[in-house]
Design a protein around this motif. Sequence first.
Motif, PDB file in Angstrom:
ATOM      1  N   ILE A 173       0.904  -1.165   0.139  1.00 29.60           N
ATOM      2  CA  ILE A 173       0.066  -0.577   0.570  1.00 29.60           C
ATOM      3  C   ILE A 173       0.832   1.269  -0.131  1.00 29.60           C
ATOM      4  O   ILE A 173       1.318   1.491   0.825  1.00 29.60           O
ATOM      5  N   ILE A 174       0.356   2.101  -1.123  1.00 33.76           N
ATOM      6  CA  ILE A 174       1.040   3.788  -0.325  1.00 33.76           C
ATOM      7  C   ILE A 174      -0.193   4.644  -0.429  1.00 33.76           C
ATOM      8  O   ILE A 174      -1.136   5.104  -1.176  1.00 33.76           O
ATOM      9  N   ALA A 175       0.366   5.566   0.338  1.00 36.39           N
ATOM     10  CA  ALA A 175      -0.883   6.453   1.051  1.00 36.39           C
ATOM     11  C   ALA A 175      -0.136   7.629   1.284  1.00 36.39           C
ATOM     12  O   ALA A 175       1.045   7.604   1.372  1.00 36.39           O
ATOM     13  N   LEU A 176      -0.644   8.623   0.245  1.00 39.71           N
ATOM     14  CA  LEU A 176      -0.502   9.575   0.086  1.00 39.71           C
ATOM     15  C   LEU A 176      -0.735  11.148   0.600  1.00 39.71           C
ATOM     16  O   LEU A 176      -1.814  10.933   0.257  1.00 39.71           O
ATOM     17  N   GLN A 177      -0.180  12.391   1.300  1.00 43.62           N
ATOM     18  CA  GLN A 177      -0.816  13.744   1.257  1.00 43.62           C
ATOM     19  C   GLN A 177       0.880  14.730   1.282  1.00 43.62           C
ATOM     20  O   GLN A 177       1.336  14.318   1.426  1.00 43.62           O
ATOM     21  N   LYS A 178      -0.584  15.652   0.932  1.00 39.29           N
ATOM     22  CA  LYS A 178       0.317  17.068   0.730  1.00 39.29           C
ATOM     23  C   LYS A 178       0.567  17.894   1.746  1.00 39.29           C
ATOM     24  O   LYS A 178      -0.827  18.294   1.403  1.00 39.29           O
ATOM     25  N   SER A 251       1.402   1.117  -6.066  1.00 40.71           N
ATOM     26  CA  SER A 251       1.779   1.139  -6.385  1.00 40.71           C
ATOM     27  C   SER A 251       3.142   1.048  -7.811  1.00 40.71           C
ATOM     28  O   SER A 251       3.997   1.659  -8.038  1.00 40.71           O
ATOM     29  N   GLU A 252       3.094   1.071  -9.042  1.00 43.15           N
ATOM     30  CA  GLU A 252       2.965   1.446  -9.581  1.00 43.15           C
ATOM     31  C   GLU A 252       3.070   2.420 -10.629  1.00 43.15           C
ATOM     32  O   GLU A 252       3.428   3.115 -11.874  1.00 43.15           O
ATOM     33  N   ASP A 253       1.870   3.456 -10.307  1.00 42.90           N
ATOM     34  CA  ASP A 253       1.558   4.141 -10.534  1.00 42.90           C
ATOM     35  C   ASP A 253       2.011   6.130  -9.854  1.00 42.90           C
ATOM     36  O   ASP A 253       2.067   6.902 -10.259  1.00 42.90           O
ATOM     37  N   PHE A 254       3.193   5.057  -8.983  1.00 40.77           N
ATOM     38  CA  PHE A 254       3.785   6.217  -7.822  1.00 40.77           C
ATOM     39  C   PHE A 254       5.055   6.672  -8.670  1.00 40.77           C
ATOM     40  O   PHE A 254       5.704   5.706  -8.733  1.00 40.77           O
ATOM     41  N   LYS A 255       5.530   8.065  -9.226  1.00 35.07           N
ATOM     42  CA  LYS A 255       6.843   8.109  -8.897  1.00 35.07           C
ATOM     43  C   LYS A 255       8.273   8.166  -8.135  1.00 35.07           C
ATOM     44  O   LYS A 255       7.876   9.243  -7.958  1.00 35.07           O
ATOM     45  N   ARG A 256       8.434   6.895  -7.802  1.00 40.26           N
ATOM     46  CA  ARG A 256       9.582   7.072  -6.789  1.00 40.26           C
ATOM     47  C   ARG A 256      10.877   7.699  -7.022  1.00 40.26           C
ATOM     48  O   ARG A 256      11.736   8.430  -6.191  1.00 40.26           O
ATOM     49  N   GLU A 257      10.473   8.101  -8.169  1.00 43.81           N
ATOM     50  CA  GLU A 257      12.225   8.954  -8.636  1.00 43.81           C
ATOM     51  C   GLU A 257      11.962  10.263  -8.587  1.00 43.81           C
ATOM     52  O   GLU A 257      13.105  10.709  -8.341  1.00 43.81           O
ATOM     53  N   GLU A 258      10.875  10.563  -7.723  1.00 44.36           N
ATOM     54  CA  GLU A 258      10.855  12.235  -8.041  1.00 44.36           C
ATOM     55  C   GLU A 258      11.117  12.155  -6.324  1.00 44.36           C
ATOM     56  O   GLU A 258      11.088  13.584  -5.254  1.00 44.36           O
ATOM     57  N   TYR A 259      11.387  11.285  -5.166  1.00 43.47           N
ATOM     58  CA  TYR A 259      11.233  11.043  -3.921  1.00 43.47           C
ATOM     59  C   TYR A 259      12.699  10.839  -3.027  1.00 43.47           C
ATOM     60  O   TYR A 259      13.131   9.724  -4.140  1.00 43.47           O
ATOM     61  N   ILE A 260      12.327  11.240  -2.299  1.00 47.70           N
ATOM     62  CA  ILE A 260      13.774  10.361  -1.102  1.00 47.70           C
ATOM     63  C   ILE A 260      13.334   9.353  -0.426  1.00 47.70           C
ATOM     64  O   ILE A 260      12.175   9.866   0.096  1.00 47.70           O
ATOM     65  N   SER A 261      13.496   8.069  -0.561  1.00 46.42           N
ATOM     66  CA  SER A 261      12.862   7.260   0.145  1.00 46.42           C
ATOM     67  C   SER A 261      14.033   6.652   1.184  1.00 46.42           C
ATOM     68  O   SER A 261      15.147   7.017   1.454  1.00 46.42           O
ATOM     69  N   PHE A 262      12.991   6.546   2.105  1.00 44.34           N
ATOM     70  CA  PHE A 262      13.520   6.376   4.254  1.00 44.34           C
ATOM     71  C   PHE A 262      13.509   5.039   3.882  1.00 44.34           C
ATOM     72  O   PHE A 262      11.845   4.754   4.499  1.00 44.34           O
ATOM     73  N   LEU A 263      13.972   4.014   4.726  1.00 44.33           N
ATOM     74  CA  LEU A 263      13.775   2.473   4.761  1.00 44.33           C
ATOM     75  C   LEU A 263      13.748   2.396   6.007  1.00 44.33           C
ATOM     76  O   LEU A 263      14.913   2.508   6.201  1.00 44.33           O
ATOM     77  N   PHE A 264      12.790   1.896   7.491  1.00 39.60           N
ATOM     78  CA  PHE A 264      12.777   2.333   8.487  1.00 39.60           C
ATOM     79  C   PHE A 264      12.562   0.326   8.652  1.00 39.60           C
ATOM     80  O   PHE A 264      11.595   0.045   8.268  1.00 39.60           O
ATOM     81  N   SER A 265      13.258   0.102   9.647  1.00 39.03           N
ATOM     82  CA  SER A 265      12.742  -1.853  10.428  1.00 39.03           C
ATOM     83  C   SER A 265      11.470  -1.424  11.377  1.00 39.03           C
ATOM     84  O   SER A 265      12.110  -0.315  11.762  1.00 39.03           O
ATOM     85  N   THR A 266      11.551  -2.374  11.583  1.00 40.11           N
ATOM     86  CA  THR A 266      10.743  -2.038  12.811  1.00 40.11           C
ATOM     87  C   THR A 266      10.707  -3.767  13.167  1.00 40.11           C
ATOM     88  O   THR A 266      10.956  -4.707  12.180  1.00 40.11           O
ATOM     89  N   THR A 267       9.403  -4.023  14.376  1.00 40.66           N
ATOM     90  CA  THR A 267       9.464  -5.203  14.505  1.00 40.66           C
ATOM     91  C   THR A 267       8.540  -6.557  13.714  1.00 40.66           C
ATOM     92  O   THR A 267       8.626  -7.479  14.134  1.00 40.66           O
ATOM     93  N   GLN A 268       7.477  -5.610  12.718  1.00 41.27           N
ATOM     94  CA  GLN A 268       6.737  -6.533  12.479  1.00 41.27           C
ATOM     95  C   GLN A 268       6.824  -6.523  10.700  1.00 41.27           C
ATOM     96  O   GLN A 268       6.837  -7.206  10.018  1.00 41.27           O
ATOM     97  N   LEU A 273       9.411   5.810   3.676  1.00 39.72           N
ATOM     98  CA  LEU A 273       8.869   6.692   4.155  1.00 39.72           C
ATOM     99  C   LEU A 273       9.068   7.746   2.800  1.00 39.72           C
ATOM    100  O   LEU A 273      10.664   7.676   2.526  1.00 39.72           O
ATOM    101  N   TYR A 274       8.365   8.159   1.883  1.00 44.24           N
ATOM    102  CA  TYR A 274       8.824   8.973   0.981  1.00 44.24           C
ATOM    103  C   TYR A 274       8.698  10.523   1.017  1.00 44.24           C
ATOM    104  O   TYR A 274       7.031  10.528   1.552  1.00 44.24           O
ATOM    105  N   LEU A 275       9.786  10.917   0.665  1.00 41.11           N
ATOM    106  CA  LEU A 275       9.283  13.104   0.827  1.00 41.11           C
ATOM    107  C   LEU A 275      10.103  13.525  -0.259  1.00 41.11           C
ATOM    108  O   LEU A 275      10.527  13.177  -0.537  1.00 41.11           O
ATOM    109  N   LYS A 276       8.784  14.533  -0.595  1.00 42.60           N
ATOM    110  CA  LYS A 276       9.158  15.606  -1.331  1.00 42.60           C
ATOM    111  C   LYS A 276       9.582  16.509  -1.084  1.00 42.60           C
ATOM    112  O   LYS A 276       8.108  17.059  -0.333  1.00 42.60           O
TER     113      LYS A 276
END
Length: 277
Positions: A173-178, A251-268, A273-276
Amino acid sequence: MAIKFFGHYLLDNNVLTAQQLTQAVEYQSLKNLTLGELAVREQLITMKDAQKINDKQRSLDKRFGEVSIALELLDEVQITMLLKIQKEEKVFFGEVLLLKEFINQETLDKELSTFEELQKIETVELDDTIEALDKDNIIKETIGVFQKLYSRIVHDHIKLIEINTTSNNASGIIALQKMRGDIHLNFAIQPEDTVALAISQKFLKTDFEKIDEMVIDIISEFVNVVLGNITVKLSKDGVRLDLTPPISIDSEDFKREEYISFLFSTTQGNLYLYLKV
């Protein structure tokens, strides 16, 4: 390779088995209660009261104790007592491994020392990368609020393990808000299914077995809560900000190349996290 938590480090180095890691994490989570759980156990508040405090925390960047006092459900003396109990009863991960006889003291000391040294190096590298990417401290503030709220809502550990300015092939899932106004910020998260289910279960206090429309809506609402708190934190000195409604994106419609991605690890599991800015 990015270092996650100590348990994952031991698993990757064949010191623990996957089954032992799961058992240790579950035992630790059962023993280390939140302040709300302790307050209910000590019969200071009801489960309904604890939920009321937790719900209020979603819209306020404040600790459980501060909110409970503001709502007049607990007082400072009771909070101090609960913090004391929490500290006395806290069980560390290494203690669980020794208790379960998954590892001996000599091995624990050796592996922990190596892990701490590697973690120091990794933390410095990540901090330097954020410093180079950051714009007016927005990224650092955003990550800080995000981690804090994830931990509060999901009652889980979360750790930044990788920063990647290029695209990735993550699924889920990708959830986006601006955020718009004096500051423009696009904020999106992409949790693995196990993390999405964990967020949903804690958010609604309901069990979910699969990713469905309700789970997708909850993840979008989670993003709304987090970015709402970030907006409040950034809205100072007359800064004007507004939020668009959160949306879910394939997922296929999200333009990841425009964002900085931050990979987080959890116990789950893992979460992007994507930020622009």
